[in-house]
Design a protein around this motif. Structure first.
Motif, PDB file in Angstrom:
ATOM      1  N   SER A   1      -5.931   4.216   8.151  1.00  0.00           N
ATOM      2  CA  SER A   1      -6.675   2.951   8.135  1.00  0.00           C
ATOM      3  C   SER A   1      -6.854   2.409   9.557  1.00  0.00           C
ATOM      4  O   SER A   1      -7.928   1.939   9.914  1.00  0.00           O
TER       5      SER A   1
ATOM      6  N   ILE B   1       0.838  -1.202   0.000  1.00  0.00           N
ATOM      7  CA  ILE B   1       0.000   0.000   0.000  1.00  0.00           C
ATOM      8  C   ILE B   1       0.875   1.256   0.000  1.00  0.00           C
ATOM      9  O   ILE B   1       2.008   1.229   0.453  1.00  0.00           O
TER      10      ILE B   1
ATOM     11  N   ARG C   1      -9.208  11.554   3.348  1.00  0.00           N
ATOM     12  CA  ARG C   1      -8.149  11.396   2.352  1.00  0.00           C
ATOM     13  C   ARG C   1      -8.059  12.646   1.474  1.00  0.00           C
ATOM     14  O   ARG C   1      -7.010  13.024   0.997  1.00  0.00           O
TER      15      ARG C   1
ATOM     16  N   GLU D   1      -2.718   5.353   1.324  1.00  0.00           N
ATOM     17  CA  GLU D   1      -3.673   4.282   1.663  1.00  0.00           C
ATOM     18  C   GLU D   1      -3.475   3.813   3.100  1.00  0.00           C
ATOM     19  O   GLU D   1      -4.393   3.339   3.755  1.00  0.00           O
TER      20      GLU D   1
END
Ligand code: ATP
Ligand code: MG
Length: 382
Positions: free
Chosen positions: A113, A105, A147, A109
């Motif tokens: 998370s 990733i 994001r 990304e």
């Protein structure tokens, strides 16, 4: 979110460590320099992809070794996940790779998370320390949940550097090329608009959540508010209210234009979100200048805890709370607030020298750290 386990390999003073992290509260205790902060740093590194106390990843590799890895397993509301960050030596070069459930990733990304809120004694400086601390506080908090914001921030910083480089180039040539500078103004204004728009929106929620915590600690005797301070060509002031994204963009283009000469002489961009500040007020007065040490600490604590609610609001899950060495810095009342205030809603990991400072009721596990070795207390906790 809930952690399940952590694995460290050649990370700081750890050789190989595998640790169960499934309890509501994990207390990591031990004497100085044994590896308590290193352990939280390893978890943070796996979750975020970077360390909170070093910009140089090579410092994380155990002395005398060439590679290192940190891996965390956790559950969010969609299921179980595994985040792994490793540094591998390939010939003379080192390569860093992050993976989620075995798939590589990108940093973008990766970030956000697994949500963490870290609180260290440095954060107690949040109220009276440098404005950059408060900007970072806002940025990290918003970027963890958006994001869109993360990208705007990255873009902004990149274009800012380019614009600054161009200004220095003009200065070296002793000629200001305004036509080209307008091109940079436009690119910078686009990201600046997103940043300030999102910061102002987030602040309302942070103010509400932090205000609740502050009120609880002070038993509603005191009220805390926030105000955004914006650098402008006419000095510093609060931003105009209710502007749309495109209005903000026009605002920045205009402001940057007014500063062409000044920026040219200085060789850097003298206004924009990278120069703004977050002011913390009590009864309308800046706590930074008028607050007592205790009030400043309470406000810092309230702001950090508001991060939990902020993330919950957007992710519909609480993040994990990491407390590095903060218990001894706080009095009994504030300590209790931190440990019990969230009433089991937030999974917490804390480090402490003196284990007696931590709560021992409920789903608690105690680990003692001794020079890179971790041992679970057999007698207590569960
Ligand atoms: P304190 O209670 O003082 O905060 P701590 O238990 O949090 O202590 P850490 O900061 O986790 O201590 O660990 C510090 C120790 O880790 C130091 O003794 C340092 O020498 C060691 N250390 C730091 N980086 C590395 C590395 N890359 N390889 C091996 N050991 C390291
Ligand atoms: Mg420490």
């Amino acid at each position: 979110m809930r952690l399940s386990s952590l694995r460290l390999h050649h990370f700081r003073n750890y050789g190989d460590l595998t640790m169960n992290l499934s309890h509501d509260l994990t207390v990591i205790y031990g004497r100085n320099a044994q590896g308590k902060t290193n352990l939280l740093e390893g978890l943070y590194y796996a979750a975020m992809g970077f360390s909170f106390r070093s910009r140089h990843d090579e410092e994380l590799v155990k002395f005398g070794e060439t590679d290192c890895a940190a891996e965390v397993t956790y559950c969010d509301r969609y299921g179980e996940n595994r985040l792994l960050v490793k540094r591998i030596q390939e010939g003379k070069r080192t390569r860093k790779q992050a993976q989620r459930n075995g798939t590589p990733i990108s940093p973008k990304e990766h970030y956000g998370s697994l949500n963490l809120v870290l609180f260290t004694p440095d954060d107690l400086q949040l109220v009276k320390g440098d404005p950059s601390l408060r900007r970072r506080f806002l940025d990290m908090e918003i970027a963890q949940t958006s994001r869109f914001y993360y990208e705007a921030l990255q873009n902004y910083n990149r274009v800012l550097q380019q614009r600054n480089r161009f200004l220095r180039h003009c200065r070296d040539q002793e000629k200001l090329d305004e036509g080209q500078l307008f091109v940079w103004d436009e690119a910078l204004s686009r990201s600046a608009a997103v940043i300030v728009f999102e910061r102002l929106k987030a602040m309302e929620e942070i103010e509400r959540a932090a205000g609740l915590v502050y009120g609880t600690i002070t038993q509603d005797r005191e009220k805390m508010t926030l105000s955004y301070l914006q650098k402008r060509s006419d000095g510093e002031g609060v931003p105009p209210k209710g502007l749309s994204l495109s209005e903000w963009q026009a605002f920045y283009q205009e402001e940057l234009k007014k500063r062409h000469r000044l920026d040219y002489v200085r060789g850097y961009t003298s206004m924009g979100p990278h120069r703004d500040d977050l002011e913390i007020l009590q009864e309308g007065r800046p706590l930074r200048s008028f607050g007592s040490q205790g009030q400043q600490r309470t406000a810092a604590l309230a702001l950090k805890l508001s991060e939990l609610e902020f993330i919950f609001h957007s992710k519909e899950e609480y993040p994990i709370l990491l407390l590095d060495d903060v218990l001894s810095e706080l009095d009994e009342g504030r300590r209790r607030m931190l440990l019990d205030g969230m009433g089991g809603k937030v999974q917490t990991l804390l480090t402490v020298n003196d284990r007696a400072l931590a709560r021992s009721s409920g789903d608690v596990v105690f680990y003692e750290v001794r020079s890179g070795w971790v041992e679970e207390d057999a007698h207590e906790g569960h």
